[in-house]
Design a protein around this motif. Structure first.
Motif, PDB file in Angstrom:
ATOM      1  N   ILE A  97      -7.122   4.121   0.670  1.00  0.00           N
ATOM      2  CA  ILE A  97      -6.184   3.016   0.515  1.00  0.00           C
ATOM      3  C   ILE A  97      -6.924   1.704   0.287  1.00  0.00           C
ATOM      4  CG2 ILE A  97      -4.489   1.620   1.775  1.00  0.00           C
ATOM      5  CD1 ILE A  97      -3.465   4.213   3.004  1.00  0.00           C
ATOM      6  N   GLY A  98      -6.494   0.959  -0.733  1.00  0.00           N
ATOM      7  CA  GLY A  98      -7.036  -0.364  -1.000  1.00  0.00           C
ATOM      8  C   GLY A  98      -8.449  -0.388  -1.534  1.00  0.00           C
ATOM      9  N   SER A 101       0.069   5.731   4.444  1.00  0.00           N
ATOM     10  CA  SER A 101      -1.181   6.387   4.837  1.00  0.00           C
ATOM     11  C   SER A 101      -0.908   7.694   5.571  1.00  0.00           C
ATOM     12  CB  SER A 101      -2.011   5.460   5.735  1.00  0.00           C
ATOM     13  OG  SER A 101      -1.430   5.373   7.031  1.00  0.00           O
ATOM     14  N   TYR A 119      -1.379  -2.717  -4.223  1.00  0.00           N
ATOM     15  CA  TYR A 119      -2.556  -1.871  -4.409  1.00  0.00           C
ATOM     16  C   TYR A 119      -2.168  -0.447  -4.819  1.00  0.00           C
ATOM     17  CZ  TYR A 119      -5.254  -5.459  -1.939  1.00  0.00           C
ATOM     18  OH  TYR A 119      -5.855  -6.637  -1.567  1.00  0.00           O
ATOM     19  N   GLY A 120      -3.078   0.205  -5.524  1.00  0.00           N
ATOM     20  CA  GLY A 120      -2.989   1.641  -5.742  1.00  0.00           C
ATOM     21  C   GLY A 120      -1.909   2.100  -6.691  1.00  0.00           C
ATOM     22  N   TYR A 136       0.833  -1.202   0.000  1.00  0.00           N
ATOM     23  CA  TYR A 136       0.000   0.000   0.000  1.00  0.00           C
ATOM     24  C   TYR A 136       0.869   1.254   0.000  1.00  0.00           C
ATOM     25  CZ  TYR A 136      -3.538  -3.328   1.607  1.00  0.00           C
ATOM     26  OH  TYR A 136      -4.371  -4.413   1.723  1.00  0.00           O
ATOM     27  N   GLU A 137       0.290   2.325  -0.493  1.00  0.00           N
ATOM     28  CA  GLU A 137       0.940   3.619  -0.317  1.00  0.00           C
ATOM     29  C   GLU A 137       0.912   3.995   1.159  1.00  0.00           C
ATOM     30  OE1 GLU A 137      -0.388   5.766  -4.479  1.00  0.00           O
ATOM     31  OE2 GLU A 137      -1.850   4.874  -3.143  1.00  0.00           O
ATOM     32  N   ALA A 156      -5.977  -5.338  -6.128  1.00  0.00           N
ATOM     33  CA  ALA A 156      -4.530  -5.243  -6.306  1.00  0.00           C
ATOM     34  C   ALA A 156      -4.124  -5.787  -7.661  1.00  0.00           C
ATOM     35  CB  ALA A 156      -3.827  -6.030  -5.201  1.00  0.00           C
ATOM     36  N   ARG A 192       5.332   5.093  -1.569  1.00  0.00           N
ATOM     37  CA  ARG A 192       5.393   3.851  -0.791  1.00  0.00           C
ATOM     38  C   ARG A 192       6.870   3.499  -0.614  1.00  0.00           C
ATOM     39  NH1 ARG A 192       1.763   0.115  -3.307  1.00  0.00           N
ATOM     40  NH2 ARG A 192       0.999   1.805  -4.625  1.00  0.00           N
TER      41      ARG A 192
END
Length: 285
Positions: A194-195, A60, A205-206, A57-58, A199, A272
């Motif tokens: 996020i998410g 947060s 993801y993202g 994930y990136e 994926a 990320r």
């Protein structure tokens, strides 16, 4: 693994009539993006990468806020007066604005004001865990987005950009096909939650959400012509950093040069972290 980095081409006429749904063919004669030649992505070149790990994930907003609070840094967001940013002021922790911000941004990505903020977070994470965390290199980002270097135009679950509420022309049947809500994997606006969408095949993801992500590399439009094959790190110096995104008008190979310093936080500029070692981290319970 190894892959050919850069604009790997596309058919000059797309059978489906939509750029969001392209199937690569070895007969492709055209560049996939008009920006490729301008930014040097048209120079296809072989790259071989050692093993590394990419964050699923990136980062947060809350990840960033914990780091900044622990280190005595101001909140990483703009202070607003209605629809206008108040220049030179920060959101004070404990204020009503701060509590509202925590509620609103809890499950959203971290925006940044500059490249250094992203770099500092990943290095802080490395110091905290005693693991070599850093921003990913441009080559690592592209290899991941393209599912180990496959010729995929978008970093989605299937390589297509299936917009919510849209469809495409199917040349095999001669009919238009509309995507259902379950089939959608992206949207036209900034996807800051996020998410939200599936994926890519690697479980990342993202990477196709209209959010530009910082990489570690300095930008040069001629770098691909002189890039080493093994673990390229980008030019030694520069004036802009490379950002990557595979959503909206961009694809998995599109390079985005961006100045390293902005005058405000942009929710469209995030990042990320990548674990820069050949073996996965071992988590001890």
């Amino acid at each position: 693994g190894s892959f050919e980095m850069g604009d790997f081409g596309a058919p000059c006429e797309i059978p489906s009539g939509t750029i969001n749904r392209i199937d690569w063919s070895p007969d492709a004669q055209c560049l996939s993006s008009p920006s490729s030649k301008l930014r040097g992505a048209n120079h296809l070149h072989k790259v071989t990468l050692d093993s590394y790990s990419m964050s699923a994930y990136e980062t947060s907003f809350m990840d960033m806020e914990w780091m900044r609070q622990i280190n005595g840094l101001p909140v990483a967001d703009n202070k607003w007066d209605g629809y206008h940013i108040i220049e030179g002021e920060v959101v004070e922790r404990g204020s009503e604005d701060y509590e509202y911000l925590l509620t609103r941004r809890k499950n959203q990505i971290a925006g940044t004001k500059n490249w250094q903020q992203a770099k500092d977070y990943c290095q802080w994470l490395g110091n905290l865990t005693v693991l070599p965390f850093d921003l990913p290199t441009e080559a690592q980002w592209e290899y991941t987005a393209r599912n180990r270097g496959e010729k995929r135009y978008y970093a989605t679950n299937n390589g297509y950009r299936q917009l919510l509420g849209s469809g495409y022309y199917n040349p095999s049947t001669g009919y238009r096909v509309d995507y259902t809500d379950e089939e959608a994997n992206s949207d036209t606006g900034l996807e800051t939650y996020i998410g939200r969408w599936p994926a890519n095949p690697l479980g990342i993801y993202g990477m196709s959400n209209n959010i530009s992500e910082w990489t570690n590399d300095w930008y040069s439009p001629t770098y691909y012509q002189e890039s080493p094959e093994l673990n390229p790190q980008g030019p030694k110096t520069g004036e802009e950093k490379v950002m990557r995104d595979a959503g909206g008008a961009t694809m998995t190979f599109v390079r985005i040069p961006n100045k390293t310093q902005e005058d405000r936080y942009y929710s469209s500029n995030s990042f990320r972290c990548s674990l820069q070692q050949k073996t996965p981290a071992i988590v001890l319970n």
